[in-house]
Structures are given as structure tokens and as C-alpha cells.
Design an enzyme around this catalytic site. Structure first.
Site, PDB file in Angstrom:
ATOM      1  N   LYS A 196       0.868  -1.178   0.000  1.00 59.47           N
ATOM      2  CA  LYS A 196       0.000   0.000   0.000  1.00 59.47           C
ATOM      3  C   LYS A 196       0.905   1.227   0.000  1.00 59.47           C
ATOM      4  CE  LYS A 196      -3.558   2.453   2.538  1.00 59.47           C
ATOM      5  NZ  LYS A 196      -4.514   2.433   3.648  1.00 59.47           N
ATOM      6  N   LYS A 249      -2.057  -1.604  -3.953  1.00 58.29           N
ATOM      7  CA  LYS A 249      -2.925  -0.437  -3.890  1.00 58.29           C
ATOM      8  C   LYS A 249      -2.096   0.825  -3.937  1.00 58.29           C
ATOM      9  CE  LYS A 249      -5.879   1.977  -0.730  1.00 58.29           C
ATOM     10  NZ  LYS A 249      -6.218   2.220   0.623  1.00 58.29           N
TER      11      LYS A 249
HETATM   12  C1  PBG Z   1      -7.436   3.421   5.450  1.00 60.92           C
HETATM   13  C2  PBG Z   1      -7.658   3.316   3.986  1.00 60.92           C
HETATM   14  C3  PBG Z   1      -7.454   4.260   2.982  1.00 60.92           C
HETATM   15  C4  PBG Z   1      -7.922   3.697   1.799  1.00 60.92           C
HETATM   16  C5  PBG Z   1      -8.352   2.419   2.110  1.00 60.92           C
HETATM   17  N1  PBG Z   1      -8.166   2.190   3.464  1.00 60.92           N
HETATM   18  C6  PBG Z   1      -6.972   5.656   3.048  1.00 60.92           C
HETATM   19  C7  PBG Z   1      -5.577   5.964   3.406  1.00 60.92           C
HETATM   20  O1  PBG Z   1      -4.730   5.105   3.628  1.00 60.92           O
HETATM   21  O2  PBG Z   1      -5.312   7.171   3.526  1.00 60.92           O
HETATM   22  C8  PBG Z   1      -7.959   4.367   0.461  1.00 60.92           C
HETATM   23  C9  PBG Z   1      -9.013   3.855  -0.462  1.00 60.92           C
HETATM   24  C10 PBG Z   1      -9.308   4.744  -1.621  1.00 60.92           C
HETATM   25  O3  PBG Z   1      -8.666   5.786  -1.861  1.00 60.92           O
HETATM   26  O4  PBG Z   1     -10.240   4.382  -2.363  1.00 60.92           O
HETATM   27  N2  PBG Z   1      -6.132   3.380   5.884  1.00 60.92           N
END
Ligand code: PBG
Length: 327
Positions: A196, A249
Site C-alpha cells: 500500500k 494499492k
Molecule cells: C485506510 C484506507 C485508505 C484507503 C483504504 N483504506 C486511506 C488511506 O490510507 O489514507 C484508500 C481507499 C481509496 O482511496 O479508495 N487506511
């Protein structure tokens, strides 16, 4: 043998020929629809940067889940918008929280549809970080693990089919696995947000979930977008810790890593087609610059071609509808 005996266009001459030799397919059954669920009705409503996506009450989330199920979508992924936030994010593991109530309600009404829950603290903390913040402003990795595990167990208790930790703390998959096992949830799989990245593409999500960090950014725990080998290491570590599925992601700018993670792990790989990716398509389509349907199906197909087995996407319902029409 080259041209003229080889002619690549021969197999492109008709829809039937193209269909016959198509390498990749897209199915509604491989799609996961994210839903934002509010605890208090006053928080519900539209999200400016994500046309077509809303923050839903528990009852509305059940209705949305039902229409996803009717379209053949495999799963919904739940994010909570709590009424109260605190330093630790304690409403994340509240058995009466939005995610827990929505999970129980969806499972009660729609047994077959899978419920995946996002396990994180950022939506629930006053500071908006994904873990416990120390006095010096840093995010304390090890102190966060217990809270994340408690959250995952509370989701499992509510009936979650899969828990998906998105916090990026080191060791959270192993800690969550151990706690789930100890609490009688040995059969609940973990979908790890393994690679991520600290991405600008999450902007609209943070508006939707009210989870933008109050200070600093997430670069001390989310990955540097420049790093590919590190993404593979993250995924391999999560597999060692007990992840059942791994995720890359965002998706669109990371196709190389979907492929690399797939080849290195051999695990079911999920790609998260995130909020900013959705927002770009919706904005360009609304302006008349692109054909939304063709663009969405091309994007989702490309993620499958890159190696994604499942795709988490806000386009899931539209895509499922379009796929059904094509048959
Ligand atoms: C929570 C989380 C996020 C997303 C999914 N889980 C936001 C982040 O990490 O700031 C992003 C999902 C999206 O942008 O569609 N940590």
C-alpha cells in the site's frame, strides 16, 4: 515466419474471433464493492469527489449490498464513519460500531454475499493516523498492533467473512492471525493490504471517510511509490505472517507490481482501484472527454491482465451491469 504469411489482423476480423482468442476475462464474481457506512444519520450523504458513491446508513448499506449481490458481485468491503473519534480510535473495535452493525445486518439478510471489513484506525482517531501516535508525533508500530487485532476480532465476531488490514504497521498480519485464532476465528481469512503506497490517489476517500491526517502524512508507514522490490518483500512477509490474499494499492499506476507480487507469491492477488482513480474517470466522463463504460471496462480488464484475481472498485455495480449486457 513474418509478413506476409503472418498477419496479426486475421484473428481480429470479427467479434467472434476476438472473443475466441481473448486472453483475459472480467467477471462480476471477481469484483468487490467498497461501501462507506455511517454510525450517525447526520453523517450520511454524497461525496463531492466521488459522484455515485455515498456515505450510507446501516439500512442503506444493506440495500446497496443487496443490489450488488443481485448483479453477481462477490463481496462488499466496509469502511466505517464513526460518530465519535478519540486518540486511540476506540470506536474501531466497538461491537456496536457502524462496520460491526452493517456486517451483521448484511450477513443476516444476504448470507451468500461476502463481507470484507477494512481494519484500520485512521477513520476512528482524532489525529487521523493509522496507528497510535506517540508524544513526539511518530506512529508507534508495536503499540498499534493490539488495537488493530482487537478491531479485526470485533469484525469477525460481527460475522465478517474476510478481514483486510490497511494500516501498514509491521507485524499486523501475524498479530491479527494469532488473535483471530485465539478467539475461535481460525477460519476467517486475512486479505492484507500488503503493498500500500503513500499515494495522492486516496484524496477523495479521505473526504468520504473523514480520515485525512490532522498533521504530517503517512509516509512513515505507507510505501514510497518509487519502490517495487520492496513491494514484493512486503507481500512475501505478509504471506509468512499468515495472509491468505495480498493486495496492491493503488492499481492503475502499479500494474508492474500486481504482476511482480503475483509471480513472487503465487497468492490470490487483489488490486484496489482507489478513489482518486475513480474520481478521474468520473470527472473526465462527465466532461464528455471519455466514454465511461469503455474506459472502466478497459481499466478493469487491464488489472486482470496484470495479474489481479480480484478487483476492489467503486465502479463494481456499473461494471457488473455492463458485463451482463455484453453477454
Ligand atoms: C485506510 C484506507 C485508505 C484507503 C483504504 N483504506 C486511506 C488511506 O490510507 O489514507 C484508500 C481507499 C481509496 O482511496 O479508495 N487506511
Amino acid at each position: 515466419m513474418a509478413f506476409p504469411s503472418t498477419r496479426m489482423r486475421r484473428l481480429r476480423a470479427s467479434a467472434s474471433l476476438r472473443g475466441l482468442v481473448r486472453e483475459t476475462d472480467l467477471r462480476a464474481g471477481g469484483l468487490i464493492l467498497p461501501l462507506f457506512v455511517v454510525e450517525s444519520d447526520s453523517e450520511k450523504g454524497e461525496i463531492a469527489a466521488m459522484p455515485g458513491v455515498e456515505r450510507l446508513t446501516v439500512g442503506e448499506a444493506v440495500a446497496e449490498a443487496r443490489s450488488a449481490a443481485e448483479l453477481g458481485i462477490a463481496a462488499v468491503m466496509l469502511f466505517g464513519v464513526p460518530a465519535e473519534k478519540d486518540e486511540q480510535g476506540s470506536s474501531a473495535w466497538d461491537d456496536e460500531g457502524a462496520v460491526q452493525l452493517a456486517t451483521a445486518a448484511i450477513k443476516r439478510e444476504l448470507g451468500e454475499l461476502l463481507v470484507v471489513t477494512d481494519v484500520c484506525l485512521c477513520e476512528y482517531t482524532t489525529h487521523g493516523h493509522c496507528g497510535v501516535v506517540r508524544e513526539d508525533g511518530g506512529v508507534d508500530n508495536d503499540a498499534s498492533l493490539e488495537l488493530l487485532a482487537r478491531t479485526a476480532v470485533s469484525h469477525a465476531r460481527a460475522g465478517a467473512d474476510i478481514v483486510a488490514p490497511s494500516d501498514m504497521m509491521d507485524g499486523r498480519v501475524g498479530t491479527i492471525r494469532a488473535e483471530l485464532d485465539a478467539d475461535g476465528f481460525a477460519e476467517v481469512p486475512i486479505l492484507a493490504y500488503s503493498a500500500k503506497f503513500a499515494s495522492a490517489f486516496y484524496g477523495p476517500f479521505r473526504e468520504a471517510a473523514g480520515s485525512a491526517p490532522a498533521f504530517g502524512d503517512r509516509r512513515s508507514y505507507q510505501m514510497d511509490p518509487a519502490n517495487g522490490r520492496e513491494a514484493v518483500r512486503e507481500a512475501l512477509l505478509d504471506v509468512q505472517e499468515g495472509a491468505d490474499m495480498v493486495m496492491v494499492k493503488p492499481a492503475l499506476a502499479y500494474g508492474d507490481l500486481i504482476r511482480a507480487v503475483k509471480e513472487a507469491t503465487g497468492m490470490p492477488v487483489s488490486a484496489y482501484n482507489v478513489s482518486g482513480e475513480y474520481a478521474m474517470v468520473k470527472a473526465a466522463a462527465a466532461a464528455g472527454y471519455i466514454d465511461e463504460r469503455a474506459t472502466v471496462l478497459e481499466i478493469l480488464t487491464s488489472l486482470r491482465r496484470a495479474g489481479a484475481d480480484t478487483i476492489i472498485t467503486y465502479h463494481a455495480k456499473d461494471a457488473a451491469r455492463w458485463l451482463a449486457e455484453e453477454i
